[in-house]
Design a protein around this motif. Structure first.
Motif, PDB file in Angstrom:
ATOM      1  N   SER A   4     -15.725  -0.005  -5.403  1.00  0.00           N
ATOM      2  CA  SER A   4     -14.635   0.258  -6.334  1.00  0.00           C
ATOM      3  C   SER A   4     -13.306   0.353  -5.595  1.00  0.00           C
ATOM      4  O   SER A   4     -13.264   0.549  -4.383  1.00  0.00           O
ATOM      5  CB  SER A   4     -14.903   1.556  -7.102  1.00  0.00           C
ATOM      6  N   GLN A   5     -12.228   0.239  -6.344  1.00  0.00           N
ATOM      7  CA  GLN A   5     -10.893   0.415  -5.794  1.00  0.00           C
ATOM      8  C   GLN A   5     -10.533   1.908  -5.815  1.00  0.00           C
ATOM      9  O   GLN A   5     -11.075   2.669  -6.614  1.00  0.00           O
ATOM     10  CB  GLN A   5      -9.868  -0.375  -6.615  1.00  0.00           C
ATOM     11  N   LEU A  13     -14.743   6.771  -3.733  1.00  0.00           N
ATOM     12  CA  LEU A  13     -15.099   5.387  -4.030  1.00  0.00           C
ATOM     13  C   LEU A  13     -16.564   5.338  -4.477  1.00  0.00           C
ATOM     14  O   LEU A  13     -17.340   6.257  -4.199  1.00  0.00           O
ATOM     15  CB  LEU A  13     -14.922   4.492  -2.793  1.00  0.00           C
ATOM     16  N   SER A  25     -12.286   0.596   1.095  1.00  0.00           N
ATOM     17  CA  SER A  25     -12.630  -0.273  -0.019  1.00  0.00           C
ATOM     18  C   SER A  25     -12.469  -1.740   0.365  1.00  0.00           C
ATOM     19  O   SER A  25     -13.345  -2.579   0.074  1.00  0.00           O
ATOM     20  CB  SER A  25     -11.744   0.047  -1.228  1.00  0.00           C
ATOM     21  N   THR A  26     -11.373  -2.073   1.036  1.00  0.00           N
ATOM     22  CA  THR A  26     -11.117  -3.461   1.449  1.00  0.00           C
ATOM     23  C   THR A  26     -12.200  -3.939   2.408  1.00  0.00           C
ATOM     24  O   THR A  26     -12.733  -5.050   2.268  1.00  0.00           O
ATOM     25  CB  THR A  26      -9.741  -3.569   2.113  1.00  0.00           C
ATOM     26  N   ILE A  78      -7.970   2.861   0.635  1.00  0.00           N
ATOM     27  CA  ILE A  78      -7.699   1.427   0.496  1.00  0.00           C
ATOM     28  C   ILE A  78      -8.381   0.663   1.625  1.00  0.00           C
ATOM     29  O   ILE A  78      -8.999  -0.386   1.406  1.00  0.00           O
ATOM     30  CB  ILE A  78      -6.178   1.160   0.508  1.00  0.00           C
ATOM     31  N   ASN A 116     -15.656  -4.418   0.645  1.00  0.00           N
ATOM     32  CA  ASN A 116     -15.679  -5.594  -0.223  1.00  0.00           C
ATOM     33  C   ASN A 116     -15.708  -6.892   0.582  1.00  0.00           C
ATOM     34  O   ASN A 116     -16.103  -7.941   0.057  1.00  0.00           O
ATOM     35  CB  ASN A 116     -14.496  -5.579  -1.185  1.00  0.00           C
ATOM     36  N   ASP A 121      -8.857   5.350  -6.726  1.00  0.00           N
ATOM     37  CA  ASP A 121      -8.437   5.840  -8.032  1.00  0.00           C
ATOM     38  C   ASP A 121      -6.999   6.345  -7.949  1.00  0.00           C
ATOM     39  O   ASP A 121      -6.727   7.343  -7.274  1.00  0.00           O
ATOM     40  CB  ASP A 121      -9.376   6.961  -8.484  1.00  0.00           C
ATOM     41  N   ASP A 133       0.834  -1.206   0.000  1.00  0.00           N
ATOM     42  CA  ASP A 133       0.000   0.000   0.000  1.00  0.00           C
ATOM     43  C   ASP A 133       0.869   1.256   0.000  1.00  0.00           C
ATOM     44  O   ASP A 133       0.622   2.201  -0.762  1.00  0.00           O
ATOM     45  CB  ASP A 133      -0.897   0.030   1.243  1.00  0.00           C
ATOM     46  N   TYR A 180     -20.481  -4.506  -4.647  1.00  0.00           N
ATOM     47  CA  TYR A 180     -19.033  -4.384  -4.474  1.00  0.00           C
ATOM     48  C   TYR A 180     -18.652  -2.918  -4.417  1.00  0.00           C
ATOM     49  O   TYR A 180     -19.399  -2.035  -4.851  1.00  0.00           O
ATOM     50  CB  TYR A 180     -18.287  -5.083  -5.613  1.00  0.00           C
TER      51      TYR A 180
END
Length: 218
Positions: free
Chosen positions: A86-87, A104, A73-74, A70, A77, A89, A29, A84
């Protein structure tokens, strides 16, 4: 279903977080964030010149914010069953293409959630923790039903991010306030968040703040 159709078909969404969810920042990361800063610095000269002309200040700001995206998002998900997230950007945009776009997107059945991620650094017993909000951000000045914000606290010394809550921007907007030192930024104070959403923790926070201020002034 098109984006416009999704907006019309939005169903009420509620997030319930019973405790802080912790994400450990990995070396991968950090490397990804550093590479992003190296790529984006030339496109943000005006911004980091406002920070005293020191690009390392800009780098530090990015490294405070990108890992939190990050983390959110993790987490989403992992817990989202029928959809879901998104990751983050990591695309580099020219100055003219930068905007207040969501960090996100959370894709759910019949709902597209615009998710903004806000963070402040964990400093032991800080008296006035707050999440900073740009007053020109339309998702706060004129929030829509699908505008949400993930509130996080970053503990970069220990490579951790805490996801505190996810709230609709319409509920955050009435709690925003200008800090004493500037009118260019709004703040969502952690104290106000506790008072509104976690009253059981509010008195404890006030006592910690009182001890900090008393000790600092001695």
């Amino acid at each position: 279903m098109t984006y416009g159709q999704q907006r019309k078909a939005i169903k009420p969404v509620r997030f319930k977080l019973t405790k802080k969810h912790t994400y450990t920042i990995t070396e991968e990361d950090i490397a990804k964030c550093n590479a992003f800063v190296d790529a984006v610095l030339p496109t943000n000269t005006t911004h980091w010149e406002k920070l005293g002309g020191n690009p390392e200040v800009f780098r530090a700001n990015i490294l405070k914010s990108k890992p939190t995206e990050i983390a959110v998002s993790t987490f989403l998900n992992k817990v989202t069953v029928d959809g879901y997230c998104s990751q983050p950007d990591f695309q580099v945009y020219s100055a003219s293409k930068k905007s207040f776009s969501p960090d996100l997107y959370l894709y759910l059945p019949q709902s597209l959630i615009n998710l903004h991620v806000k963070s402040f650094p964990l400093i032991n017993d800080a008296p006035f923790w707050s999440w900073d909000i740009n007053p020109r951000d339309p998702s706060f000045s004129n929030p829509q039903p699908n505008d949400f914000t993930a509130l996080t606290i970053s503990d970069l010394e220990n490579n951790r991010v805490y996801l505190v809550d996810i709230l609709p921007n319409k509920k955050i907007k009435p709690l925003l306030d200008y800090p004493i030192c500037t009118r260019s930024m709004l703040c969502f104070y952690y104290e106000d968040y506790l008072k509104e959403y976690k009253p059981a923790l509010y008195d404890e926070y006030l006592e910690r703040r009182r001890i900090f201020i008393t000790t600092r002034d001695v």
